[in-house]
Design an enzyme around this catalytic site. Structure first.
Site, PDB file in Angstrom:
ATOM      1  N   ASN A   1       0.867  -1.169   0.000  1.00 51.05           N
ATOM      2  CA  ASN A   1       0.000   0.000   0.000  1.00 51.05           C
ATOM      3  C   ASN A   1       0.908   1.225   0.000  1.00 51.05           C
ATOM      4  O   ASN A   1       1.563   1.522   1.003  1.00 51.05           O
ATOM      5  CB  ASN A   1      -0.894  -0.019   1.248  1.00 51.05           C
ATOM      6  CG  ASN A   1      -1.866   1.136   1.259  1.00 51.05           C
ATOM      7  OD1 ASN A   1      -1.729   2.091   0.491  1.00 51.05           O
ATOM      8  ND2 ASN A   1      -2.859   1.061   2.132  1.00 51.05           N
ATOM      9  N   VAL A   2       0.942   1.944  -1.123  1.00 50.08           N
ATOM     10  CA  VAL A   2       1.917   3.042  -1.242  1.00 50.08           C
ATOM     11  C   VAL A   2       1.629   4.193  -0.293  1.00 50.08           C
ATOM     12  O   VAL A   2       2.481   5.065  -0.104  1.00 50.08           O
ATOM     13  CB  VAL A   2       2.012   3.574  -2.697  1.00 50.08           C
ATOM     14  CG1 VAL A   2       2.499   2.498  -3.654  1.00 50.08           C
ATOM     15  CG2 VAL A   2       0.695   4.191  -3.165  1.00 50.08           C
TER      16      VAL A   2
ATOM     17  N   SER B   1      -0.104  13.537 -14.625  1.00 51.56           N
ATOM     18  CA  SER B   1      -1.308  13.421 -15.456  1.00 51.56           C
ATOM     19  C   SER B   1      -1.500  14.682 -16.289  1.00 51.56           C
ATOM     20  O   SER B   1      -1.075  15.777 -15.884  1.00 51.56           O
ATOM     21  CB  SER B   1      -2.542  13.235 -14.565  1.00 51.56           C
ATOM     22  OG  SER B   1      -3.728  13.436 -15.307  1.00 51.56           O
TER      23      SER B   1
ATOM     24  N   TYR C   1      -7.532  14.849  -7.413  1.00 51.73           N
ATOM     25  CA  TYR C   1      -6.599  14.174  -8.310  1.00 51.73           C
ATOM     26  C   TYR C   1      -5.629  15.195  -8.931  1.00 51.73           C
ATOM     27  O   TYR C   1      -4.412  14.993  -8.938  1.00 51.73           O
ATOM     28  CB  TYR C   1      -7.428  13.495  -9.393  1.00 51.73           C
ATOM     29  CG  TYR C   1      -6.665  12.699 -10.407  1.00 51.73           C
ATOM     30  CD1 TYR C   1      -6.306  11.377 -10.154  1.00 51.73           C
ATOM     31  CD2 TYR C   1      -6.339  13.246 -11.641  1.00 51.73           C
ATOM     32  CE1 TYR C   1      -5.632  10.640 -11.103  1.00 51.73           C
ATOM     33  CE2 TYR C   1      -5.664  12.515 -12.595  1.00 51.73           C
ATOM     34  CZ  TYR C   1      -5.311  11.201 -12.323  1.00 51.73           C
ATOM     35  OH  TYR C   1      -4.645  10.473 -13.268  1.00 51.73           O
ATOM     36  N   ALA C   2      -6.160  16.290  -9.417  1.00 56.04           N
ATOM     37  CA  ALA C   2      -5.342  17.267 -10.154  1.00 56.04           C
ATOM     38  C   ALA C   2      -4.307  17.934  -9.257  1.00 56.04           C
ATOM     39  O   ALA C   2      -3.160  18.138  -9.669  1.00 56.04           O
ATOM     40  CB  ALA C   2      -6.250  18.313 -10.813  1.00 56.04           C
TER      41      ALA C   2
ATOM     42  N   LYS D   1      -1.529  15.475  -8.640  1.00 53.74           N
ATOM     43  CA  LYS D   1      -0.673  15.272  -9.815  1.00 53.74           C
ATOM     44  C   LYS D   1       0.206  16.496 -10.089  1.00 53.74           C
ATOM     45  O   LYS D   1       1.334  16.363 -10.576  1.00 53.74           O
ATOM     46  CB  LYS D   1      -1.536  14.944 -11.040  1.00 53.74           C
ATOM     47  CG  LYS D   1      -2.279  13.620 -10.928  1.00 53.74           C
ATOM     48  CD  LYS D   1      -1.325  12.446 -10.822  1.00 53.74           C
ATOM     49  CE  LYS D   1      -2.043  11.100 -10.819  1.00 53.74           C
ATOM     50  NZ  LYS D   1      -1.103   9.969 -10.674  1.00 53.74           N
TER      51      LYS D   1
ATOM     52  N   ILE E   1      -6.064   7.569 -21.240  1.00 57.31           N
ATOM     53  CA  ILE E   1      -5.608   6.218 -21.575  1.00 57.31           C
ATOM     54  C   ILE E   1      -6.687   5.206 -21.177  1.00 57.31           C
ATOM     55  O   ILE E   1      -7.280   5.316 -20.089  1.00 57.31           O
ATOM     56  CB  ILE E   1      -4.298   5.878 -20.815  1.00 57.31           C
ATOM     57  CG1 ILE E   1      -3.276   7.027 -20.926  1.00 57.31           C
ATOM     58  CG2 ILE E   1      -3.709   4.575 -21.322  1.00 57.31           C
ATOM     59  CD1 ILE E   1      -2.820   7.372 -22.312  1.00 57.31           C
TER      60      ILE E   1
HETATM   61  N1  LIG Z   1      -5.829   6.170 -17.362  1.00 55.24           N
HETATM   62  C1  LIG Z   1      -5.597   7.446 -17.605  1.00 55.24           C
HETATM   63  O1  LIG Z   1      -6.234   8.062 -18.481  1.00 55.24           O
HETATM   64  C2  LIG Z   1      -4.509   8.177 -16.861  1.00 55.24           C
HETATM   65  C3  LIG Z   1      -4.158   9.452 -17.314  1.00 55.24           C
HETATM   66  C4  LIG Z   1      -3.162  10.160 -16.625  1.00 55.24           C
HETATM   67  C5  LIG Z   1      -2.527   9.579 -15.529  1.00 55.24           C
HETATM   68  N2  LIG Z   1      -2.874   8.339 -15.128  1.00 55.24           N
HETATM   69  C6  LIG Z   1      -2.171   7.780 -13.960  1.00 55.24           C
HETATM   70  O2  LIG Z   1      -1.543   6.562 -14.296  1.00 55.24           O
HETATM   71  C7  LIG Z   1      -1.441   5.750 -13.118  1.00 55.24           C
HETATM   72  C8  LIG Z   1      -2.015   4.385 -13.409  1.00 55.24           C
HETATM   73  O3  LIG Z   1      -3.411   4.524 -13.680  1.00 55.24           O
HETATM   74  P1  LIG Z   1      -4.239   3.508 -14.553  1.00 55.24           P
HETATM   75  O4  LIG Z   1      -5.049   4.310 -15.478  1.00 55.24           O
HETATM   76  O5  LIG Z   1      -3.361   2.436 -15.086  1.00 55.24           O
HETATM   77  O6  LIG Z   1      -5.247   2.975 -13.431  1.00 55.24           O
HETATM   78  P2  LIG Z   1      -5.646   1.506 -12.964  1.00 55.24           P
HETATM   79  O7  LIG Z   1      -6.771   1.734 -12.041  1.00 55.24           O
HETATM   80  O8  LIG Z   1      -5.829   0.625 -14.133  1.00 55.24           O
HETATM   81  O9  LIG Z   1      -4.364   1.015 -12.142  1.00 55.24           O
HETATM   82  C9  LIG Z   1      -3.997   1.588 -10.920  1.00 55.24           C
HETATM   83  C10 LIG Z   1      -3.341   0.514 -10.070  1.00 55.24           C
HETATM   84  O10 LIG Z   1      -2.896   1.125  -8.849  1.00 55.24           O
HETATM   85  C11 LIG Z   1      -3.201   0.246  -7.789  1.00 55.24           C
HETATM   86  N3  LIG Z   1      -3.314   0.985  -6.526  1.00 55.24           N
HETATM   87  C12 LIG Z   1      -4.313   1.817  -6.139  1.00 55.24           C
HETATM   88  N4  LIG Z   1      -4.097   2.261  -4.899  1.00 55.24           N
HETATM   89  C13 LIG Z   1      -2.931   1.718  -4.482  1.00 55.24           C
HETATM   90  C14 LIG Z   1      -2.190   1.792  -3.286  1.00 55.24           C
HETATM   91  N5  LIG Z   1      -2.614   2.516  -2.250  1.00 55.24           N
HETATM   92  N6  LIG Z   1      -1.038   1.099  -3.204  1.00 55.24           N
HETATM   93  C15 LIG Z   1      -0.611   0.345  -4.232  1.00 55.24           C
HETATM   94  N7  LIG Z   1      -1.276   0.224  -5.392  1.00 55.24           N
HETATM   95  C16 LIG Z   1      -2.429   0.896  -5.520  1.00 55.24           C
HETATM   96  C17 LIG Z   1      -4.499  -0.405  -8.185  1.00 55.24           C
HETATM   97  O11 LIG Z   1      -4.727  -1.610  -7.448  1.00 55.24           O
HETATM   98  C18 LIG Z   1      -4.303  -0.614  -9.672  1.00 55.24           C
HETATM   99  O12 LIG Z   1      -3.720  -1.869  -9.949  1.00 55.24           O
HETATM  100  C19 LIG Z   1      -2.188   6.497 -12.008  1.00 55.24           C
HETATM  101  O13 LIG Z   1      -1.260   7.208 -11.210  1.00 55.24           O
HETATM  102  C20 LIG Z   1      -3.070   7.459 -12.791  1.00 55.24           C
HETATM  103  O14 LIG Z   1      -3.401   8.590 -12.043  1.00 55.24           O
HETATM  104  C21 LIG Z   1      -3.857   7.619 -15.753  1.00 55.24           C
END
Ligand SMILES: NC(=O)c1ccc[n+]([C@@H]2O[C@H](COP(=O)([O-])OP(=O)(O)OC[C@H]3O[C@@H](n4cnc5c(N)ncnc54)[C@H](O)[C@@H]3O)[C@@H](O)[C@H]2O)c1
Length: 266
Positions: free
Chosen positions: A69-70, A148, A161-162, A165, A194
């Site tokens: 858990n980060v 992000s 969130y913003a 980030k 994404i």
């Molecule tokens: N998907 C998008 O459009 C997008 C855009 C910009 C940034 N991001 C960023 O990219 C990163 C990955 O997002 P994603 O879209 O792959 O989401 P996702 O939900 O598919 O994956 C996120 C992962 O983080 C894990 N996680 C959540 N809380 C946690 C914790 N406390 N400790 C450890 N692991 C934890 C989840 O279990 C999950 O496996 C995130 O930081 C997200 O903010 C995503």
């Protein structure tokens, strides 16, 4: 000149990836392993981390899985210190785990703000701090943080969130200045929209299949606003992770890389 293929070769490198159980983290873990790295797949969802590690090892790569858990700094310290102890060094730290929460500023509860900052801001800080301690001592390493596109484009309901980030972006720049003289690079990636579990909740059916009509409707604004005319796939971001992890980016630090199809061009 270094052979371009060698510059991207991660053979013998050790990488820790948080959020490796899904989406961008999963794709990044698989990408780094595909380039030769041994990857520690870490996620809150230990089974999902195991599944990613299994995909890598089934394909002939090197990986292990761990639940973390980060938002808990002792767990992050342990993750990083164990990787270094088990492998002798740590080359790449990817702070990718993140969560989304939607509410207008006026409707945001303290608990929701705390929860998002704990994972998306403090979680990245803990990963940066732990990795920087190890990497400055060993005199090399690359830290990659997931920011992000939300740092460039304000949108209603994503305030928690913003701001997290935006903090990640500034953390990246500050740490880059501090650790650069010790041979450590720190960069962030600010992805566009994404297709992952995070965005998928808007168009995924209860059985896990994608509702194409809803997907097209939800993604249309981002697709239409992007000069490249599409939204992103996890691999679009994993390639950026690979670049920042590799020697190909050895002159790059303190930067925010924006793989986003041109959605925002600051
Ligand atoms: N998907 C998008 O459009 C997008 C855009 C910009 C940034 N991001 C960023 O990219 C990163 C990955 O997002 P994603 O879209 O792959 O989401 P996702 O939900 O598919 O994956 C996120 C992962 O983080 C894990 N996680 C959540 N809380 C946690 C914790 N406390 N400790 C450890 N692991 C934890 C989840 O279990 C999950 O496996 C995130 O930081 C997200 O903010 C995503």
């Amino acid at each position: 000149m270094q052979d371009p293929r060698e510059a991207f070769d991660l053979d013998g490198r050790i990488a820790v990836v948080t959020g490796a159980g899904s989406g961008i983290g999963r794709a990044s873990a698989v990408m780094l392993a595909g380039a030769g790295a041994s990857v520690v797949c870490a996620d809150l969802d230990g089974d999902a981390a195991k599944a990613t590690a299994g995909t890598i090892t089934d394909g002939g790569g090197a990986a292990e899985a761990t639940a973390v858990n980060v938002s808990q700094s002792p767990e992050v310290d342990d993750l990083v210190n164990r990787a270094r102890r088990d492998h002798g060094h740590l080359d790449v730290m990817c702070n990718i785990a993140g969560i989304m929460h939607n509410s207008l500023v006026v409707d945001t509860e303290d608990a929701d703000l705390d929860r998002v900052l704990a994972v998306n801001l403090k979680g990245v800080f803990y990963g940066c701090r732990a990795a920087a301690r190890v990497m400055t001592e060993q005199g090399f390493g690359s830290i990659i943080n997931m920011s992000s596109g939300a740092i460039d484009t304000p949108a209603p309901t994503i305030v928690c969130y913003a701001i997290a980030k935006a903090g990640v972006a500034q953390m990246t720049k500050t740490l880059a200045v501090e650790v650069g003289p010790h041979g450590v690079r720190v960069n962030a990636i600010a992805p566009g929209w994404i297709v992952t579990g995070m965005t998928g909740r808007h168009f995924t059916n209860p059985d896990g299949t994608i509702d194409e009509e809803r997907f097209n409707a939800v993604s249309a604004p981002m697709r239409n606003a992007a000069p490249l005319g599409r939204v992103g796939e996890p691999d679009d971001i994993a390639y950026a992770v690979l670049y920042l992890a590799s020697d190909a980016s050895s002159f790059v630090t303190g930067q925010i890389l924006r793989p986003n199809g041109g959605l925002s061009i600051p």
